[in-house]
Write an enzyme that holds these catalytic residues in place. Structure first.
Site, PDB file in Angstrom:
ATOM      1  N   ASP A 286       0.782  -1.460   0.219  1.00  0.00           N
ATOM      2  CA  ASP A 286       0.043   0.440  -0.688  1.00  0.00           C
ATOM      3  C   ASP A 286       1.054   1.211   0.088  1.00  0.00           C
ATOM      4  O   ASP A 286       2.289   1.723  -0.250  1.00  0.00           O
ATOM      5  CB  ASP A 286      -1.270   0.358   1.337  1.00  0.00           C
ATOM      6  CG  ASP A 286      -2.124   0.253   1.201  1.00  0.00           C
ATOM      7  OD1 ASP A 286      -3.180   0.487   0.840  1.00  0.00           O
ATOM      8  OD2 ASP A 286      -2.496   1.954   1.319  1.00  0.00           O
TER       9      ASP A 286
ATOM     10  N   LEU B 224      -6.481  -4.528  -5.296  1.00  0.00           N
ATOM     11  CA  LEU B 224      -7.718  -4.238  -4.434  1.00  0.00           C
ATOM     12  C   LEU B 224      -6.935  -2.202  -4.306  1.00  0.00           C
ATOM     13  O   LEU B 224      -8.040  -2.012  -3.887  1.00  0.00           O
ATOM     14  CB  LEU B 224      -7.364  -3.985  -3.335  1.00  0.00           C
ATOM     15  CG  LEU B 224      -8.020  -6.041  -2.720  1.00  0.00           C
ATOM     16  CD1 LEU B 224      -7.487  -7.006  -2.131  1.00  0.00           C
ATOM     17  CD2 LEU B 224      -9.553  -5.833  -3.133  1.00  0.00           C
ATOM     18  N   GLY B 225      -5.663  -1.655  -5.065  1.00  0.00           N
ATOM     19  CA  GLY B 225      -5.445  -1.121  -4.455  1.00  0.00           C
ATOM     20  C   GLY B 225      -6.148   0.449  -5.467  1.00  0.00           C
ATOM     21  O   GLY B 225      -7.067   0.873  -6.142  1.00  0.00           O
ATOM     22  N   GLY B 226      -5.556   1.816  -4.749  1.00  0.00           N
ATOM     23  CA  GLY B 226      -6.637   2.917  -6.105  1.00  0.00           C
ATOM     24  C   GLY B 226      -7.408   4.312  -4.899  1.00  0.00           C
ATOM     25  O   GLY B 226      -7.328   3.429  -3.764  1.00  0.00           O
TER      26      GLY B 226
ATOM     27  N   HIS C 103     -19.876  -0.276 -10.047  1.00  0.00           N
ATOM     28  CA  HIS C 103     -19.736   1.720 -10.861  1.00  0.00           C
ATOM     29  C   HIS C 103     -19.329   1.635 -11.756  1.00  0.00           C
ATOM     30  O   HIS C 103     -19.903   2.421 -12.695  1.00  0.00           O
ATOM     31  CB  HIS C 103     -19.336   2.785  -9.310  1.00  0.00           C
ATOM     32  CG  HIS C 103     -20.055   2.199  -8.482  1.00  0.00           C
ATOM     33  ND1 HIS C 103     -21.466   2.707  -8.616  1.00  0.00           N
ATOM     34  CD2 HIS C 103     -19.583   1.949  -7.128  1.00  0.00           C
ATOM     35  CE1 HIS C 103     -21.875   2.830  -7.220  1.00  0.00           C
ATOM     36  NE2 HIS C 103     -21.020   2.090  -6.096  1.00  0.00           N
TER      37      HIS C 103
ATOM     38  N   TYR D  28     -14.843   7.615 -11.328  1.00  0.00           N
ATOM     39  CA  TYR D  28     -14.672   6.684 -10.361  1.00  0.00           C
ATOM     40  C   TYR D  28     -15.047   5.142 -11.345  1.00  0.00           C
ATOM     41  O   TYR D  28     -13.877   3.734 -11.686  1.00  0.00           O
ATOM     42  CB  TYR D  28     -15.624   6.350  -9.508  1.00  0.00           C
ATOM     43  CG  TYR D  28     -14.828   4.924  -8.198  1.00  0.00           C
ATOM     44  CD1 TYR D  28     -13.661   4.460  -7.977  1.00  0.00           C
ATOM     45  CD2 TYR D  28     -16.637   4.476  -7.863  1.00  0.00           C
ATOM     46  CE1 TYR D  28     -13.864   3.174  -7.083  1.00  0.00           C
ATOM     47  CE2 TYR D  28     -16.211   3.301  -7.209  1.00  0.00           C
ATOM     48  CZ  TYR D  28     -15.125   2.668  -6.861  1.00  0.00           C
ATOM     49  OH  TYR D  28     -14.926   1.382  -6.556  1.00  0.00           O
TER      50      TYR D  28
ATOM     51  N   CYS E 196     -19.405  -4.369  -1.078  1.00  0.00           N
ATOM     52  CA  CYS E 196     -18.536  -5.670   0.503  1.00  0.00           C
ATOM     53  C   CYS E 196     -18.293  -4.617   1.404  1.00  0.00           C
ATOM     54  O   CYS E 196     -17.393  -4.271   1.943  1.00  0.00           O
ATOM     55  CB  CYS E 196     -17.285  -5.985  -0.282  1.00  0.00           C
ATOM     56  SG  CYS E 196     -16.356  -7.369   0.416  1.00  0.00           S
TER      57      CYS E 196
HETATM   58  C1  15L Z   1     -17.766   0.819  -4.182  1.00  0.00           C
HETATM   59  O1  15L Z   1     -17.034   1.180  -5.490  1.00  0.00           O
HETATM   60  C2  15L Z   1     -16.907   1.616  -3.619  1.00  0.00           C
HETATM   61  O2  15L Z   1     -16.002   1.625  -3.408  1.00  0.00           O
HETATM   62  C3  15L Z   1     -18.040   1.591  -1.770  1.00  0.00           C
HETATM   63  O3  15L Z   1     -17.015   2.216  -1.093  1.00  0.00           O
HETATM   64  C4  15L Z   1     -18.895   1.751  -1.912  1.00  0.00           C
HETATM   65  O4  15L Z   1     -19.409   2.403  -2.146  1.00  0.00           O
HETATM   66  C5  15L Z   1     -19.184   0.422  -2.513  1.00  0.00           C
HETATM   67  O5  15L Z   1     -19.357   0.664  -3.971  1.00  0.00           O
HETATM   68  C6  15L Z   1     -21.440   0.856  -2.541  1.00  0.00           C
HETATM   69  O6  15L Z   1     -21.865   1.006  -4.067  1.00  0.00           O
HETATM   70  O7  15L Z   1     -21.877  -0.471  -2.325  1.00  0.00           O
END
Ligand code: 15L
Length: 261
Positions: A31, A68-70, A110, A132, A162
């Site tokens: 990390d 899992l980074g970023g 997303h 994102y 998660c």
């Molecule tokens: C994600 O991709 C995010 O990293 C996490 O923080 C949550 O917001 C999740 O989606 C979600 O929408 O439940």
């Protein structure tokens, strides 16, 4: 076997660490932030995803990488591009150079957040809800490129929500328990070829296919429905006329683009 985990200081990696531990397996925890001291079977390394020499060092002697980074939610475009898009390219290139053949890219639903929510197939086209989400779609495409060019085994996971327990009514559909997350990553570590899969538990109300993930050997055991009485009592049934409830990406679809939250 040595497995590199990027983003090791984050919440998902922290949940995965004990669940991926196996006799004879070493988890290399990387990390940009310091990672809490490792248990036996763990080693830690400070590495910025965008730093080519640090990533080459991180890949050295590794057989698989779980990326899992970023940045894990919306940020300004320049940051998303540098960390999530360029960082993923640096990671894949370092993996290729160090002959790391097995890559698990932990993406997000997303990447397809602007689709209406019900019944999504495994190959649902990208339809990002944020910069994102765009970066996660780019991650999937980069993973496919490195598979097609260099025959690397790549699984791109469109992770749901998660967390230890589902936090709201939307998560009754999108929840991925920590145990199921580890089961999915474990199955992905032996996959051959390129696969795009949804990362979700066996939720009664889930919107997304589990066929591709099950084909890798993923056998989810958790169902958010157990938490439905508590969540419905607190929040009520979702109002499907509200875009936050009827789009895959939920609130990400309506918040300001390119603004950190
Ligand atoms: C994600 O991709 C995010 O990293 C996490 O923080 C949550 O917001 C999740 O989606 C979600 O929408 O439940």
């Amino acid at each position: 076997m040595r497995i590199l985990l990027t983003g090791a200081a984050g919440a998902v990696a922290t949940a995965l660490r004990p669940r991926l531990a196996r006799p004879g397996r070493v988890l290399r925890l990387a990390d940009v932030l310091p990672v809490a001291a490792g248990r036996s079977g763990e080693e830690t390394i400070l590495a910025d995803l965008t730093d080519e020499s640090a990533m080459a060092e991180a890949m050295n002697g590794v057989e698989a990488v779980v990326h899992l980074g970023g940045l894990s939610r919306e940020h300004p475009w320049a940051d998303i591009l540098r960390v999530n898009v360029h960082g993923t390219q640096v990671l894949l290139e370092a993996a290729r150079r160090e002959n790391v053949r097995q890559v698990v890219l932990v993406g997000s639903h997303h990447a397809a957040g602007f689709h209406p929510r019900p019944d999504a197939p495994d190959d649902l086209s990208p339809r990002p809800d944020t910069y994102y989400g765009f970066s996660k779609a780019a991650m999937e495409a980069l993973g496919r490129l490195y598979h097609d060019r260099f025959a690397m085994n790549v699984v791109a996971i469109r992770l749901g929500s998660c967390s230890e327990r589902p936090r709201d009514v939307r998560a009754l559909s999108t929840w991925l328990s920590h145990d199921d997350c580890a089961r999915l990553v474990e199955a992905s570590l032996t996959a051959r070829g390129f696969h795009l899969v949804w990362g979700v538990s066996a939720n009664t109300r889930r919107w997304w296919s589990l066929d591709a993930a099950r084909a890798l050997g993923y056998a989810p055991r958790d169902d958010a429905e157990l938490h439905a009485p508590r969540l419905l009592a607190e929040f009520g049934e979702p109002d499907l006329t509200d875009p936050v409830q009827h789009l895959v990406g939920g609130a990400f679809c309506v918040r300001d683009l390119g603004v950190s939250w």
